[in-house]
Every structure is written in structure tokens, then in C-alpha cells.
Design an enzyme around this catalytic site. Structure first.
Site, PDB file in Angstrom:
ATOM      1  N   MET A 299       2.351 107.607  19.477  1.00 31.25           N
ATOM      2  CA  MET A 299       1.045 107.762  18.831  1.00 31.25           C
ATOM      3  C   MET A 299       1.247 107.917  17.323  1.00 31.25           C
ATOM      4  O   MET A 299       2.205 108.564  16.886  1.00 31.25           O
ATOM      5  CB  MET A 299       0.309 108.978  19.388  1.00 31.25           C
ATOM      6  CG  MET A 299       0.170 108.967  20.890  1.00 31.25           C
ATOM      7  SD  MET A 299      -0.712 110.417  21.504  1.00 31.25           S
ATOM      8  CE  MET A 299      -0.428 110.248  23.269  1.00 31.25           C
TER       9      MET A 299
ATOM     10  N   SER B 117       5.625 110.869  32.282  1.00 30.82           N
ATOM     11  CA  SER B 117       5.387 110.727  30.844  1.00 30.82           C
ATOM     12  C   SER B 117       5.980 111.915  30.109  1.00 30.82           C
ATOM     13  O   SER B 117       5.562 113.057  30.314  1.00 30.82           O
ATOM     14  CB  SER B 117       3.889 110.643  30.555  1.00 30.82           C
ATOM     15  OG  SER B 117       3.651 110.785  29.172  1.00 30.82           O
TER      16      SER B 117
ATOM     17  N   ASP C  78      -2.483 105.207  33.809  1.00 31.71           N
ATOM     18  CA  ASP C  78      -2.039 106.358  33.029  1.00 31.71           C
ATOM     19  C   ASP C  78      -3.234 107.240  32.700  1.00 31.71           C
ATOM     20  O   ASP C  78      -4.192 106.787  32.067  1.00 31.71           O
ATOM     21  CB  ASP C  78      -1.376 105.857  31.739  1.00 31.71           C
ATOM     22  CG  ASP C  78      -0.843 106.985  30.859  1.00 31.71           C
ATOM     23  OD1 ASP C  78      -0.978 108.162  31.240  1.00 31.71           O
ATOM     24  OD2 ASP C  78      -0.294 106.679  29.789  1.00 31.71           O
TER      25      ASP C  78
ATOM     26  N   HIS D 253       4.833 102.921  25.618  1.00 31.92           N
ATOM     27  CA  HIS D 253       3.403 102.646  25.450  1.00 31.92           C
ATOM     28  C   HIS D 253       3.029 102.923  23.999  1.00 31.92           C
ATOM     29  O   HIS D 253       3.005 104.074  23.556  1.00 31.92           O
ATOM     30  CB  HIS D 253       2.605 103.540  26.414  1.00 31.92           C
ATOM     31  CG  HIS D 253       1.125 103.459  26.231  1.00 31.92           C
ATOM     32  ND1 HIS D 253       0.262 104.448  26.670  1.00 31.92           N
ATOM     33  CD2 HIS D 253       0.332 102.519  25.642  1.00 31.92           C
ATOM     34  CE1 HIS D 253      -0.973 104.119  26.374  1.00 31.92           C
ATOM     35  NE2 HIS D 253      -0.957 102.958  25.738  1.00 31.92           N
TER      36      HIS D 253
ATOM     37  N   MET E 260      -5.782 102.607  31.205  1.00 33.53           N
ATOM     38  CA  MET E 260      -5.913 104.010  30.809  1.00 33.53           C
ATOM     39  C   MET E 260      -7.076 104.637  31.569  1.00 33.53           C
ATOM     40  O   MET E 260      -8.203 104.157  31.499  1.00 33.53           O
ATOM     41  CB  MET E 260      -6.144 104.117  29.308  1.00 33.53           C
ATOM     42  CG  MET E 260      -4.973 103.653  28.451  1.00 33.53           C
ATOM     43  SD  MET E 260      -3.478 104.615  28.737  1.00 33.53           S
ATOM     44  CE  MET E 260      -4.026 106.256  28.216  1.00 33.53           C
TER      45      MET E 260
ATOM     46  N   MET F  90       0.553 103.333  21.122  1.00 40.10           N
ATOM     47  CA  MET F  90      -0.823 103.607  20.704  1.00 40.10           C
ATOM     48  C   MET F  90      -0.799 103.678  19.184  1.00 40.10           C
ATOM     49  O   MET F  90      -0.949 104.744  18.573  1.00 40.10           O
ATOM     50  CB  MET F  90      -1.309 104.914  21.344  1.00 40.10           C
ATOM     51  CG  MET F  90      -1.531 104.790  22.843  1.00 40.10           C
ATOM     52  SD  MET F  90      -1.613 106.387  23.712  1.00 40.10           S
ATOM     53  CE  MET F  90       0.130 106.676  24.008  1.00 40.10           C
TER      54      MET F  90
ATOM     55  N   ASP G  37       5.343 107.763  25.329  1.00 33.70           N
ATOM     56  CA  ASP G  37       4.082 107.568  24.613  1.00 33.70           C
ATOM     57  C   ASP G  37       4.291 107.668  23.101  1.00 33.70           C
ATOM     58  O   ASP G  37       4.820 108.667  22.603  1.00 33.70           O
ATOM     59  CB  ASP G  37       3.059 108.615  25.045  1.00 33.70           C
ATOM     60  CG  ASP G  37       2.517 108.349  26.437  1.00 33.70           C
ATOM     61  OD1 ASP G  37       2.031 107.230  26.664  1.00 33.70           O
ATOM     62  OD2 ASP G  37       2.576 109.245  27.290  1.00 33.70           O
TER      63      ASP G  37
ATOM     64  N   HIS H 177       8.312 107.101  31.066  1.00 36.37           N
ATOM     65  CA  HIS H 177       7.199 106.635  30.239  1.00 36.37           C
ATOM     66  C   HIS H 177       7.235 107.352  28.895  1.00 36.37           C
ATOM     67  O   HIS H 177       7.300 108.582  28.829  1.00 36.37           O
ATOM     68  CB  HIS H 177       5.877 106.907  30.956  1.00 36.37           C
ATOM     69  CG  HIS H 177       4.690 106.260  30.314  1.00 36.37           C
ATOM     70  ND1 HIS H 177       4.397 104.923  30.468  1.00 36.37           N
ATOM     71  CD2 HIS H 177       3.717 106.776  29.511  1.00 36.37           C
ATOM     72  CE1 HIS H 177       3.290 104.643  29.797  1.00 36.37           C
ATOM     73  NE2 HIS H 177       2.872 105.745  29.196  1.00 36.37           N
TER      74      HIS H 177
END
Length: 230
Positions: free
Chosen positions: A36, A7, A180, A71, A142, A73, A34, A32
Site C-alpha cells: 500500500m 496475509s 481477499d 497484491h 476484494m 494497491m 499486501d 500473501h
């Protein structure tokens, strides 16, 4: 059968391209990414332009290209999901409680040519999978509450991983089961034994000076039961 997905949340943001090339050379299988939004989770990270810029770096020296595993979020989901597909994502996962219409969002991602995944927070049940399993390519469990790297693995996630594995196996479909949060050399085998086949590791890799050594140690842990059986 196992995939390790470093990640970049824990990477050095001042030199992300170099960091991605280093973990690719160390033997990573996926990258990966992320995302947000400081709304769905209490943190703000990076967007589609960064994904597009990093895509050419997701490659090994032999030319093997690594999938970009995004991913989300974020809330709402759909517009950003489309943007990341267009930016070069190969897999796009989102949280079902962040989408007003989960089935539609899954269809939208797949229509853009990406694989679609559902991500489940520690307190979120897996009930929705029953109704959309035919459109899911990835289930992401998660094992920490999303928002920040460097957290400790929540032990109750093992039971959810086992449940997700049963649901996937019963479907008869080729669906990856990714975990994760708090994954490290010391617990990756336990997580695999619960049924996971894809492992997101952030600070466990990027927090160490030798990425090759960490990835090799993870591979050794995953291979150990197979070595004994042989």
C-alpha cells in the site's frame, strides 16, 4: 484445488520471518504480501526489499517453497510491479483503475517471469476482464475496501465471485480466483461455493494463538461437501 494464502498484513511486523515460517508450517499454500502506498489506498505498508528478505522464509520444513503472492494497491503500478518481480514475487496483482494501460502492465509483469493478476475493489465492475483475459493468471476479488486488515466481509462480493467464475470458465484458461477480505472459518465454505479457489486470510489466522488449528479448520470447512459426496 483450494489454496489458503495468509496475509502478512496482520502478522507481527517485528518478526515477519518467524511469522511466515509459522504459517508455512501450519499448511499455508501461498504467502500473501499486501503493498500500500498511502496514495491509492489510505495506508502505507512495505516494499520490495522486505519481499526479498522474506522470500527465503517462504518454505516448509520439507523444502516445499510457497509462492509469494504480491497484491499491489499502488498508483502508478509499472515500476513497483517490476521491482517486486525482481525481488522474488511469483504472482503480482494490481488494480486496473490504477494503471493507465492495463494490457501493457500485464505484459510487463509476465515478461519479468511472474504470473499476473487483476484485483477488483467492491465497487469496481469486471468489464475489463473481457479484453485482457488472455494475459491474466489470477483474478482477485476484494471483499472489503482495501487499505486495512480486520474488516468484515461485504456480502455483495459473493455475486461478483460468481460472475468472475463464469468469465474464467468461459475463457477455458487456468486462472486462479482469489478472494481477499474478511475470510474466516465461518464463511470460507460459502465463498468457495460461489466459485473461489484461493483464500486470503489475515487476522483470522494471525490474530489467533494457534495457526495450525485455524488452517486445519479452514481445510475442514472446504473439504466438508466432498466428504458428504463420498
Amino acid at each position: 484445488m483450494f489454496r489458503i494464502a495468509p496475509s502478512i498484513l496482520s502478522a507481527d511486523f517485528a518478526r515477519l520471518g518467524d511469522e511466515v515460517r509459522r504459517v508455512a508450517a501450519a499448511g499455508a499454500d501461498w504467502i500473501h504480501f499486501d503493498v500500500m502506498d498511502n496514495h491509492y489506498v489510505p495506508n502505507l505498508t512495505i516494499g520490495p526489499m522486505v519481499a526479498q528478505a522474506l522470500k527465503p522464509h517462504c518454505v516448509r520444513a520439507d523444502g516445499t517453497r510457497l509462492p509469494l503472492d504480491v497484491h499491489l494497491m499502488v498508483q502508478p503500478v509499472d515500476s513497483l510491479a517490476q521491482a517486486f518481480c525482481k525481488a522474488g514475487a511469483d504472482l503480482v496483482s494490481f488494480h486496473p483503475d490504477a494503471s493507465a494501460h492495463v494490457d501493457r502492465t500485464l505484459q510487463l509483469i509476465r515478461a519479468e517471469g511472474c504470473q499476473a493478476g487483476l484485483a477488483f475493489n467492491p465497487g469496481m465492475p469486471l468489464d475489463v476482464l473481457e479484453w485482457v483475459i488472455d494475459k491474466v493468471d489470477l483474478v482477485l476479488i476484494m471483499s472489503v475496501n482495501p487499505g486495512f486488515g480486520g474488516q468484515s466481509f461485504i456480502g455483495s462480493a459473493l455475486k461478483k465471485i460468481e460472475q468472475a467464475r463464469r468469465i474464467i470458465d468461459a475463457s477455458g484458461r487456468d486462472i486462479r480466483l482469489e478472494v481477499d477480505g474478511g475470510i474466516k472459518v465461518d464463511n470460507i465454505r460459502q465463498v468457495a461455493d460461489a466459485g473461489a479457489d484461493t483464500f486470503v486470510a489475515g487476522s483470522a489466522i494471525f490474530g489467533q494463538p494457534d495457526y495450525d488449528a485455524v488452517v486445519d479448520a479452514m481445510r475442514a470447512e472446504l473439504a466438508e461437501p466432498l466428504a458428504r459426496a463420498a
